[in-house]
Enzyme design. Structure first.
Site, PDB file in Angstrom:
ATOM      1  N   SER A   6     -24.660  11.012  13.285  1.00  0.00           N
ATOM      2  CA  SER A   6     -23.256  10.825  13.666  1.00  0.00           C
ATOM      3  C   SER A   6     -22.584  12.059  14.254  1.00  0.00           C
ATOM      4  O   SER A   6     -21.593  11.936  14.960  1.00  0.00           O
ATOM      5  CB  SER A   6     -22.437  10.312  12.483  1.00  0.00           C
ATOM      6  OG  SER A   6     -22.258  11.323  11.522  1.00  0.00           O
ATOM      7  N   LYS A  54     -17.457  14.778   9.344  1.00  0.00           N
ATOM      8  CA  LYS A  54     -16.823  14.241  10.547  1.00  0.00           C
ATOM      9  C   LYS A  54     -15.835  15.260  11.109  1.00  0.00           C
ATOM     10  O   LYS A  54     -15.425  16.193  10.432  1.00  0.00           O
ATOM     11  CB  LYS A  54     -16.061  12.938  10.249  1.00  0.00           C
ATOM     12  CG  LYS A  54     -16.885  11.843   9.615  1.00  0.00           C
ATOM     13  CD  LYS A  54     -17.912  11.280  10.552  1.00  0.00           C
ATOM     14  CE  LYS A  54     -18.733  10.202   9.835  1.00  0.00           C
ATOM     15  NZ  LYS A  54     -19.892   9.816  10.587  1.00  0.00           N
TER      16      LYS A  54
END
Length: 168
Positions: free
Chosen positions: A47, A90
């Site tokens: 990710s 993230k």
């Protein structure tokens, strides 16, 4: 007979207690450092490609979070709102009050959704937008779920570098 035996083992017991106290102090030091200063995390999954590779080991710090200075562009470790036992790495794309536009389903349509990030929340997304489970699926993340901010890649040596804020 019992008192003599006790006198014989007393130095060993005293030394064992001394070493146990040292280990306990060390573990307390590690706990305080990892909770209030910095920690280490191993990143897995695609990710955050190309910023981080699967298996990168990073240093994180909690001081910025505690001072309320985590903002757009910072890479953070957060607890997933839909699975609080799991933490993910993230990038913060928006903070409370910011409007965020994103493709609702990049694979099947070009329809964009716009969301205003609620007060006390952050919008987080992976750098690899086509292969990331992030705020586009689970919504804005409460600020309290931020664990730490990533500031350095330490492993592997070829990726050794400081991580700054990249606002995009």
């Amino acid at each position: 007979m019992g008192m003599e035996r006790l006198k014989e083992i007393a130095p060993f017991v005293r030394e064992a207690l001394h070493h146990t106290a040292r280990v306990a102090k060390f573990l307390c030091f590690v706990h305080v450092c990892s909770t209030y200063l910095c920690g280490v995390a191993m990143l897995t999954g695609p990710s955050m490609l190309p910023t981080f590779n699967h298996g990168n080991i990073v240093l994180t710090e909690t001081i910025t979070k505690r001072l309320g200075r985590v903002g757009s562009g910072d890479v953070v470790v957060v607890r997933r709102p839909d699975e609080p036992r799991n933490v993910v790495c993230k990038r913060i794309k928006a903070v409370n009050g910011d409007a965020v536009s994103y493709l609702s389903d990049a694979e099947t349509s070009s329809e964009r959704e716009t969301v205003v990030v609620p007060k006390g929340h952050l919008w987080v997304e992976g750098d690899n937008t086509h292969n990331s489970r992030d705020s586009r699926q689970f919504g804005a993340v409460p600020y309290a779920m931020v664990e730490s901010r990533v500031f350095f890649v330490v492993w592997p040596p070829k990726d050794f570098r400081l991580i700054g804020s990249k606002v995009s």
